[in-house]
Design a protein around this motif. Structure first.
Motif, PDB file in Angstrom:
ATOM      1  N   GLU A 176      28.995-115.956 -28.105  1.00 12.66           N
ATOM      2  CA  GLU A 176      28.817-115.219 -27.791  1.00 12.66           C
ATOM      3  C   GLU A 176      28.423-115.396 -29.049  1.00 12.66           C
ATOM      4  O   GLU A 176      28.160-114.029 -30.036  1.00 12.66           O
ATOM      5  CB  GLU A 176      30.150-114.392 -27.817  1.00 12.66           C
ATOM      6  N   ARG A 184      24.678-113.498 -21.384  1.00 13.94           N
ATOM      7  CA  ARG A 184      26.001-113.592 -22.092  1.00 13.94           C
ATOM      8  C   ARG A 184      26.107-115.117 -22.401  1.00 13.94           C
ATOM      9  O   ARG A 184      25.940-115.359 -21.270  1.00 13.94           O
ATOM     10  CB  ARG A 184      27.187-112.271 -22.042  1.00 13.94           C
ATOM     11  N   GLN A 240      25.858-105.948 -28.891  1.00 17.38           N
ATOM     12  CA  GLN A 240      26.135-107.359 -28.847  1.00 17.38           C
ATOM     13  C   GLN A 240      24.558-108.002 -28.665  1.00 17.38           C
ATOM     14  O   GLN A 240      23.944-107.066 -26.889  1.00 17.38           O
ATOM     15  CB  GLN A 240      27.223-107.711 -27.622  1.00 17.38           C
TER      16      GLN A 240
END
Length: 246
Positions: A185, A181, A96
């Protein structure tokens, strides 16, 4: 009496949680690019089958302090500091995209550019890999130029560019690993307005004096909750003696 005991007990527990947040901030006072966490407490009702006559204190982390830290001059070619707002994009262990202000970059034996904690740094089209080189430089816009290994020192080649991004702090969240983050997402797009300063590192934005003051104040609050619990116990003992004597 059980109401006072419950309130003091829950208050003491939440004070310890608040101390954990401030202790973590203080422990990272020297961590490059670290962002301090905020802490606040509020009262919450205990809901159940009966009338909500109990309340307890709850500590929560409402957000992160995104103010810039002080710049430290290192003269190291792979050290970069973000000028103003913005982040360097990297990739975590789950694949990610994450964001950091920590600019002490490293080059692995395989030629991959990584953060100081080993996370791959993102470029124009994914993680950045560089060929064997004699010298490396990073421009203000994040462009990475090298002098190839064995070159004559004049063959400067621009190979890639750091992915520099920016976002509204309200759309960001900091994880337990200290990385930033997006709340949805979704990866951020490169922002050409974000600039870096080569040969510098940004320090932590933690104020050590303020954190120590908060920890001392929380310690006094914890002691106060303990005193309340002791008072409740003494009152219960006194009530029991009265009932026994009657």
């Amino acid at each position: 009496m059980d109401r006072a005991l419950y309130l003091a007990m829950s208050g003491g527990k939440q004070v310890m949680n608040a101390q954990t947040i401030h202790a973590n901030n203080l422990a990272n006072v020297s961590t490059t690019g670290f962002r301090a966490d905020f802490e606040q407490a509020r009262s919450m009702q205990v809901n159940g089958e009966h009338y909500p006559s109990r309340v307890y204190a709850m500590t929560e982390n409402p957000g992160t302090n995104f103010e810039s830290g002080a710049l430290q001059h290192t003269e190291r070619e792979m050290d970069v500091a973000i000028q103003g707002n913005g982040f360097i994009a990297a990739m975590d262990g789950m694949g990610q995209e994450v964001y950091t202000r920590r600019g002490d970059l490293q080059l692995t034996t395989a030629g991959q550019l990584v953060t100081a904690t080993g996370l791959p740094v993102m470029g124009n089209a994914g993680p950045i890999f560089l060929p064997p080189l004699d010298e490396l430089s990073i421009a203000e816009d994040g462009t990475i130029s090298i002098i190839p290994e064995g070159g004559d020192g004049t063959q400067i080649t621009a190979l890639n560019r750091l992915k520099l991004v920016s976002a509204d702090p309200e759309d960001l969240t900091k994880g337990p690993d200290g990385l930033i983050r997006t709340k949805d997402e979704q990866p951020l797009a490169m922002d050409n307005n974000v600039k870096v300063l080569s040969g510098f590192l940004e320090g932590s934005n933690v104020n050590a004096v303020e954190e120590m003051t908060n920890i001392m104040e929380l310690s006094r609050r914890f002691e106060m909750n303990i005193k309340v619990m002791n008072t409740v116990r003494e009152n219960e003992d006194a009530s029991a003696r009265i009932l026994q004597s009657s």
